[in-house]
Design an enzyme around this catalytic site. Structure first.
Site, mmCIF file in Angstrom:
data_model
loop_
_atom_site.group_PDB
_atom_site.id
_atom_site.type_symbol
_atom_site.label_atom_id
_atom_site.label_comp_id
_atom_site.label_asym_id
_atom_site.label_seq_id
_atom_site.Cartn_x
_atom_site.Cartn_y
_atom_site.Cartn_z
ATOM 1 N N SER A 1 17.121 1.213 -4.274
ATOM 2 C CA SER A 1 17.896 1.246 -5.442
ATOM 3 C C SER A 1 17.005 1.733 -6.519
ATOM 4 O O SER A 1 15.934 1.553 -6.746
ATOM 5 C CB SER A 1 18.060 -0.502 -5.959
ATOM 6 O OG SER A 1 16.739 -0.937 -5.890
ATOM 7 N N ALA B 1 16.808 2.472 -10.394
ATOM 8 C CA ALA B 1 17.207 1.754 -11.624
ATOM 9 C C ALA B 1 18.424 2.418 -12.218
ATOM 10 O O ALA B 1 19.284 1.741 -12.882
ATOM 11 C CB ALA B 1 15.866 1.646 -12.462
ATOM 12 N N LYS C 1 7.272 1.539 2.231
ATOM 13 C CA LYS C 1 8.266 2.712 2.269
ATOM 14 C C LYS C 1 7.563 3.786 0.944
ATOM 15 O O LYS C 1 7.973 4.990 0.999
ATOM 16 C CB LYS C 1 9.492 2.275 1.754
ATOM 17 C CG LYS C 1 9.857 1.534 0.677
ATOM 18 C CD LYS C 1 10.045 2.378 -0.543
ATOM 19 C CE LYS C 1 10.456 1.814 -1.557
ATOM 20 N NZ LYS C 1 10.568 2.414 -2.795
ATOM 21 N N SER D 1 12.779 9.267 -7.083
ATOM 22 C CA SER D 1 11.554 8.383 -6.795
ATOM 23 C C SER D 1 10.250 8.973 -7.218
ATOM 24 O O SER D 1 9.620 10.069 -7.023
ATOM 25 C CB SER D 1 11.451 8.430 -5.185
ATOM 26 O OG SER D 1 9.924 7.815 -4.714
ATOM 27 N N GLU E 1 3.934 2.520 -7.203
ATOM 28 C CA GLU E 1 3.420 1.454 -6.542
ATOM 29 C C GLU E 1 2.672 2.055 -5.358
ATOM 30 O O GLU E 1 1.793 1.247 -4.756
ATOM 31 C CB GLU E 1 4.465 0.692 -6.303
ATOM 32 C CG GLU E 1 5.136 -0.281 -7.422
ATOM 33 C CD GLU E 1 4.325 -1.359 -8.090
ATOM 34 O OE1 GLU E 1 4.758 -2.074 -8.507
ATOM 35 O OE2 GLU E 1 3.070 -1.376 -7.664
#
Ligand SMILES: NC(=O)C1=CN([C@@H]2O[C@H](COP(=O)(O)OP(=O)(O)OC[C@H]3O[C@@H](n4cnc5c(N)ncnc54)[C@H](O)[C@@H]3O)[C@@H](O)[C@H]2O)C=CC1
Ligand SMILES: O=C(CO)COP(=O)(O)O
Length: 320
Positions: free
Chosen positions: A132, A134, A185, A248, A270
């Site tokens: 997903s 945002a 991931k 991403s 992250e």
């Protein structure tokens, strides 16, 4: 039952916008100036520009007001989760806390659920993760997510409460699998971005996605995950999305590494901290995670992309 979202970043704002279609939602921002700007413009120009905040979404900096609701979504970066919980522990105690972050905590090797359990044992923890962006959620595009909770009954209730017109939630009690998939991931996305950025081609990316998925399975199952969870939205689903889109941030960090360019350190990525945490955990558990180890060497600039790929290609041959 009303919901609050703690953390007015891209993801927290997007979730609040989508949930506002179900009824009143409170979005808590820790920064007064940011909250004032959102209240004035009815938009999160800093983190999610171009999407208006719906009427049912109210912005506050009053944590006591925001935590009056029973269900609280925690949409802060993984490495900030513990500080949020500690700082507001009295108000968060006993609440249903849905961690919306992806990662492994750098100095403990714990995922979001374990951090919640250790920091606030009286709270009821759950995790919302999956493929997903945002931006997609905020614009009302159809999205499917994994809702993970050890308590099957609570998971079913939360699934009803948090599913919206464009958010279709699938539930699982495998919190380990869900959090490992969402965390690892991001590491693989950095690797994939790096080979694309270096012009090494789509075949190299496909190899990294496939062998990266094998590494995710290996690590997650060693932690007690169920294989079918990694084959679902939180693993395979999020891996394919994050490894193949410029939306991403982890993939974009990889692109920059591959191109030998710098990357804005203020952007939430992250996968860098998670790579370091996962590599250390894998070493301790004696699990073979060559791509994770390589990504750690790339983000810490111990290897160039050329050196990294050469080392991976020269590894001893083995069965698939
Ligand atoms: N952006 C996206 O498309 C998606 C993000 N996620 C996950 O959502 C989590 C949050 O990321 P984003 O919202 O994208 O990041 P972001 O960088 O847009 O926002 C992070 C927010 O957390 C706040 N924050 C940081 N430390 C805090 C603290 N101690 N207390 C309170 N607030 C604090 C910041 O002020 C900022 O508003 C990450 O784990 C990310 O992997 C998951 C799916 C999609
Ligand atoms: O988690 C995400 C997609 O599922 C968002 O990806 P990035 O954190 O790499 O931007």
């Amino acid at each position: 039952m009303s919901v609050s979202v703690l953390g007015s970043g891209a993801f927290g704002t997007a979730l609040a916008i989508s949930l506002a279609g179900n009824g009143p939602v409170t979005l808590w921002a820790r920064d007064t100036n940011h909250a004032s700007a959102m209240k004035a413009s009815r938009e999160n120009e800093k983190r999610l520009p171009g999407v208006p905040l719906p009427d049912h979404l109210s912005v506050t900096t009053d944590i006591a007001e925001a935590t009056r609701n029973e269900t609280l979504l925690l949409a802060v970066p993984m490495q900030k989760l513990r500080s949020l919980l500690v700082e507001h522990s009295e108000l968060l105690a006993g609440k249903t806390l849905v961690a919306c972050c992806k990662g492994i905590e750098l100095n403990t090797g714990l995922g979001p659920i374990a951090v919640l359990n250790k920091t606030l044992p009286s709270a009821k923890p759950a995790l919302l993760t999956g493929p997903s962006f945002a931006d997609d959620i905020a614009r009302g595009l159809p999205t499917a997510l994994t809702l993970a909770c050890d308590d099957a009954a609570l998971c079913k209730d939360l699934q009803q409460q948090l599913t919206t017109a464009n958010l279709r939630l699938y539930r699982t009690t495998d919190t380990t699998g869900a959090e490992q998939g969402g965390a690892l991931k991001n590491v693989m996305a950095i690797a994939c971005g790096a080979v694309i950025g270096a012009g090494l081609g789509d075949s190299a990316r496909a190899a990294l996605m496939t062998r990266g998925y094998a590494e995710m399975q290996r690590m997650a199952m060693a932690c007690g995950a169920r294989p079918e969870t990694l084959a679902g939205l939180s693993g395979f689903g999020d891996l394919t999305l994050t490894c193949s889109s410029d939306l991403s941030r982890n993939y974009r960090l990889g692109l920059a590494i591959g191109r030998g360019e710098t990357f804005d350190p203020s952007v939430t990525v992250e996968g860098a901290a998670t790579a370091r945490a996962a590599a250390a955990k894998a070493d301790e558990m004696k699990i073979d995670t060559p791509i994770t180890q390589t990504v750690t060497n790339l983000v810490d600039q111990r290897l160039t992309i050329g050196e990294a790929v050469a080392l991976l290609m020269k590894r001893p041959l083995k069965e698939e």
